[in-house]
Design an enzyme around this catalytic site. Structure first.
Site, mmCIF file in Angstrom:
data_model
loop_
_atom_site.group_PDB
_atom_site.id
_atom_site.type_symbol
_atom_site.label_atom_id
_atom_site.label_comp_id
_atom_site.label_asym_id
_atom_site.label_seq_id
_atom_site.Cartn_x
_atom_site.Cartn_y
_atom_site.Cartn_z
ATOM 1 N N HIS A 21 45.422 141.907 1.970
ATOM 2 C CA HIS A 21 43.945 142.606 1.467
ATOM 3 C C HIS A 21 43.976 144.066 1.322
ATOM 4 O O HIS A 21 43.128 144.480 0.305
ATOM 5 C CB HIS A 21 43.059 142.097 2.750
ATOM 6 C CG HIS A 21 42.737 140.601 2.909
ATOM 7 N ND1 HIS A 21 42.923 140.030 4.015
ATOM 8 C CD2 HIS A 21 42.489 139.680 1.780
ATOM 9 C CE1 HIS A 21 42.894 138.526 4.062
ATOM 10 N NE2 HIS A 21 42.383 138.477 2.678
ATOM 11 N N LYS A 46 35.332 126.614 7.587
ATOM 12 C CA LYS A 46 35.645 126.372 8.745
ATOM 13 C C LYS A 46 35.032 127.083 9.824
ATOM 14 O O LYS A 46 34.558 128.198 9.351
ATOM 15 C CB LYS A 46 37.300 126.153 8.984
ATOM 16 C CG LYS A 46 38.017 125.377 8.134
ATOM 17 C CD LYS A 46 39.378 125.916 7.968
ATOM 18 C CE LYS A 46 38.971 126.704 6.770
ATOM 19 N NZ LYS A 46 40.011 127.920 6.158
ATOM 20 N N ARG A 98 48.092 135.529 -5.470
ATOM 21 C CA ARG A 98 49.456 135.273 -5.079
ATOM 22 C C ARG A 98 50.096 134.241 -5.915
ATOM 23 O O ARG A 98 50.367 134.515 -7.138
ATOM 24 C CB ARG A 98 49.403 134.858 -3.524
ATOM 25 C CG ARG A 98 49.039 136.187 -2.687
ATOM 26 C CD ARG A 98 48.510 135.438 -1.265
ATOM 27 N NE ARG A 98 47.135 134.847 -1.569
ATOM 28 C CZ ARG A 98 46.364 134.229 -0.574
ATOM 29 N NH1 ARG A 98 46.798 134.444 0.662
ATOM 30 N NH2 ARG A 98 45.210 133.834 -0.833
HETATM 31 P P1 ADP Z 1 42.886 134.133 2.334
HETATM 32 O O1 ADP Z 1 43.039 133.647 0.781
HETATM 33 O O2 ADP Z 1 44.101 134.415 2.769
HETATM 34 O O3 ADP Z 1 42.108 133.069 3.298
HETATM 35 P P2 ADP Z 1 40.314 135.821 1.785
HETATM 36 O O4 ADP Z 1 39.587 134.463 1.209
HETATM 37 O O5 ADP Z 1 39.879 136.501 2.645
HETATM 38 O O6 ADP Z 1 41.708 135.453 2.302
HETATM 39 O O7 ADP Z 1 40.849 136.184 0.504
HETATM 40 C C1 ADP Z 1 40.208 137.128 -0.216
HETATM 41 C C2 ADP Z 1 40.720 137.710 -1.631
HETATM 42 O O8 ADP Z 1 42.166 138.403 -1.367
HETATM 43 C C3 ADP Z 1 41.039 136.371 -2.330
HETATM 44 O O9 ADP Z 1 41.262 136.928 -3.901
HETATM 45 C C4 ADP Z 1 42.666 136.344 -2.052
HETATM 46 O O10 ADP Z 1 43.462 135.788 -3.196
HETATM 47 C C5 ADP Z 1 43.254 137.598 -2.010
HETATM 48 N N1 ADP Z 1 44.440 137.929 -0.957
HETATM 49 C C6 ADP Z 1 44.632 137.272 0.132
HETATM 50 N N2 ADP Z 1 45.501 137.524 0.590
HETATM 51 C C7 ADP Z 1 46.378 138.390 -0.196
HETATM 52 C C8 ADP Z 1 47.764 138.781 -0.521
HETATM 53 N N3 ADP Z 1 48.595 138.766 0.374
HETATM 54 N N4 ADP Z 1 47.974 139.547 -1.551
HETATM 55 C C9 ADP Z 1 46.877 139.702 -2.565
HETATM 56 N N5 ADP Z 1 45.701 139.018 -2.424
HETATM 57 C C10 ADP Z 1 45.541 138.371 -1.600
#
Ligand code: ADP
Length: 171
Positions: A21, A46, A98
């Protein structure tokens, strides 16, 4: 050429915030937007591992660490993302991509948001090499199995998870 400030929103559950993030936030601020609202989902599907307040605090500490506190603001999101964006004059939704597995969901959401508000564009940043495999869910699972999460999340998250696990044990 004079141009209006580009304002973006970066939504997520951030449960907890990871290096993945922060990598997206840093790159969005450097290359895509002038100002970024990081919006934290109040209603995750959840039961969240961390409360909204805890997730916001961990994000805030990380943003300070990046020195981006003048360019980034953290808000809870309790309604439609496009409504938040409209209310804050944001025209860009930032999302991270990703693996292929992210694609379907992200593609659908970008399409829906575009229908709801055509003036707002979703911009995808592909995950950096070192963040490709990092997800909040994995971080939570590794932490619950007492693995080392310091490769995936910062010291504040590591500490907060330790405290939470300790509290659970004491209960
Ligand atoms: P997660 O998908 O890990 O539960 P979030 O819902 O908080 O996390 O994700 C918010 C945004 O950040 C989404 O667009 C998700 O694809 C992106 N994101 C999460 N982890 C990564 C990462 N390791 N690299 C790039 N983008 C990421």
């Amino acid at each position: 050429m004079d141009h209006a400030k580009r304002i973006g929103v970066y939504p997520g559950s951030f449960d907890p915030v990871t290096f993945g993030h922060f990598d997206i936030i840093r790159r969005a601020c450097a290359n895509v937007v002038d100002y970024l609202f990081v919006v934290v989902a109040v209603n995750t599907e959840k039961n969240p591992f961390f409360s909204l307040k805890e997730r916001e605090k961990l994000l805030h500490q990380g943003i300070l660490g990046l020195g981006l506190e003048n360019q980034v603001e953290i808000y809870p999101l309790d309604g439609l993302l496009v409504d938040f964006a409209r209310a804050h004059q944001a025209k860009i939704i930032i999302r991270g991509l990703r693996a292929v597995s992210d694609f379907d969901y992200e593609f659908q959401m970008a399409g829906m948001n575009n229908k709801l508000e055509p003036a707002i564009e979703t911009v995808f940043l592909t995950a950096s090499d070192h963040c490709q495999f990092i997800s909040s869910r994995m971080v939570r699972e590794i932490a619950l199995l007492r693995g080392d999460i310091s490769h995936f999340a910062d010291q504040h998250v590591v500490k907060a998870i330790k405290q939470k696990m300790q509290k659970k044990e004491d209960e």
